[in-house]
Scaffold this active site. Structure first.
Site, mmCIF file in Angstrom:
data_model
loop_
_atom_site.group_PDB
_atom_site.id
_atom_site.type_symbol
_atom_site.label_atom_id
_atom_site.label_comp_id
_atom_site.label_asym_id
_atom_site.label_seq_id
_atom_site.Cartn_x
_atom_site.Cartn_y
_atom_site.Cartn_z
ATOM 1 C CB CYS A 1 -1.094 0.006 1.151
ATOM 2 S SG CYS A 1 -0.141 -0.187 2.944
ATOM 3 C CG ASN B 1 4.263 -1.799 5.319
ATOM 4 O OD1 ASN B 1 5.400 -2.131 5.609
ATOM 5 N ND2 ASN B 1 3.305 -2.770 5.293
ATOM 6 C CB CYS C 1 -3.859 1.733 6.753
ATOM 7 S SG CYS C 1 -3.665 3.126 7.814
ATOM 8 N NE ARG C 2 -4.477 1.385 1.638
ATOM 9 C CZ ARG C 2 -4.427 2.406 0.767
ATOM 10 N NH1 ARG C 2 -5.166 2.377 -0.256
ATOM 11 N NH2 ARG C 2 -3.259 3.248 0.688
ATOM 12 C CB SER C 3 0.155 -3.541 2.676
ATOM 13 O OG SER C 3 0.931 -2.724 3.528
ATOM 14 C CG ASP D 1 -5.316 5.646 2.322
ATOM 15 O OD1 ASP D 1 -5.374 5.535 3.523
ATOM 16 O OD2 ASP D 1 -4.568 6.642 2.116
HETATM 17 P P1 4NP Z 1 -1.821 2.764 4.000
HETATM 18 O O1 4NP Z 1 -2.491 4.172 4.702
HETATM 19 O O2 4NP Z 1 -1.171 3.354 2.795
HETATM 20 O O3 4NP Z 1 -3.060 1.796 4.060
HETATM 21 O O4 4NP Z 1 -0.991 2.222 4.885
HETATM 22 C C1 4NP Z 1 -1.792 5.286 4.807
HETATM 23 C C2 4NP Z 1 -0.842 5.412 5.972
HETATM 24 C C3 4NP Z 1 -0.078 6.552 5.836
HETATM 25 C C4 4NP Z 1 -0.605 7.703 4.911
HETATM 26 C C5 4NP Z 1 -1.408 7.465 3.952
HETATM 27 C C6 4NP Z 1 -2.121 6.114 3.763
HETATM 28 N N1 4NP Z 1 0.193 8.844 5.389
HETATM 29 O O5 4NP Z 1 -0.006 9.705 4.406
HETATM 30 O O6 4NP Z 1 1.201 9.077 6.149
#
Ligand code: 4NP
Length: 156
Positions: free
Chosen positions: A10, A13, A15-17, A125
């Site tokens: 993602c 790294n 939240c989703r992955s 997201d």
């Molecule tokens: P992820 O979510 O890609 O699912 O881990 C996010 C985590 C952090 C951020 C954006 C999306 N960020 O902008 O810090």
């Protein structure tokens, strides 16, 4: 057949992955499927950080502890280490393709391409949303994890 090695990717790294990795590890273990799994982000914002507390909480609702996972950034070596690299959304997919070295063996695709009827869909997201979005993320990654384990088990 070569042992499958699956990387979930993602943006951050956190939240989703990590949830995708957890859902896949759990489904593979339950099916008795031997596979390697890891997750990574296309960005370096959260390198070394544990998953978002909302992801840790969501995984724990399903009996899985991901508090020990640590964020890392996708690297060129990953295209040689992994047999499959799955992107959570289209932007991740473009960033993965941009990094992919010529002649690497990993298959790269969107994670939801695995789920019949959800081909081409992104996993939204959840970072700027509430906890209910993390539940939706779990449902998506779990459906994909089951489908993936089914396919890999079939392959033998
Ligand atoms: P992820 O979510 O890609 O699912 O881990 C996010 C985590 C952090 C951020 C954006 C999306 N960020 O902008 O810090």
């Amino acid at each position: 057949m070569e042992k499958p090695a699956i990387l979930f990717v993602c943006l951050g790294n956190i939240c989703r992955s990590p949830l995708a990795e957890a859902a896949f590890r759990d489904a593979a273990e339950k099916a008795g499927l031997e596979a390697e799994a890891d997750s990574a982000g296309t960005a370096d914002y959260h390198v070394g950080s544990p998953p978002d507390p909302r992801s840790i909480e969501e995984a724990s609702k399903h009996g899985i502890d991901i508090s020990g996972y640590a964020g890392r950034q996708l690297a060129v070596e990953d295209f040689y280490r992994f047999t499959h690299i799955f992107a959570m959304d289209h932007q991740n997919l473009r960033n993965i393709e941009a990094l992919r070295p010529e002649g690497s063996r990993a298959h790269v695709s969107l994670l939801m391409d695995l789920v019949p009827g959800r081909e081409g869909a992104a996993i939204a997201d959840p970072y700027y949303d509430g906890e209910e979005q993390f539940e939706a993320t779990w449902e998506d990654v779990e459906a994909a994890a089951r489908a993936l384990v089914g396919r890999l088990a079939e392959r033998g």
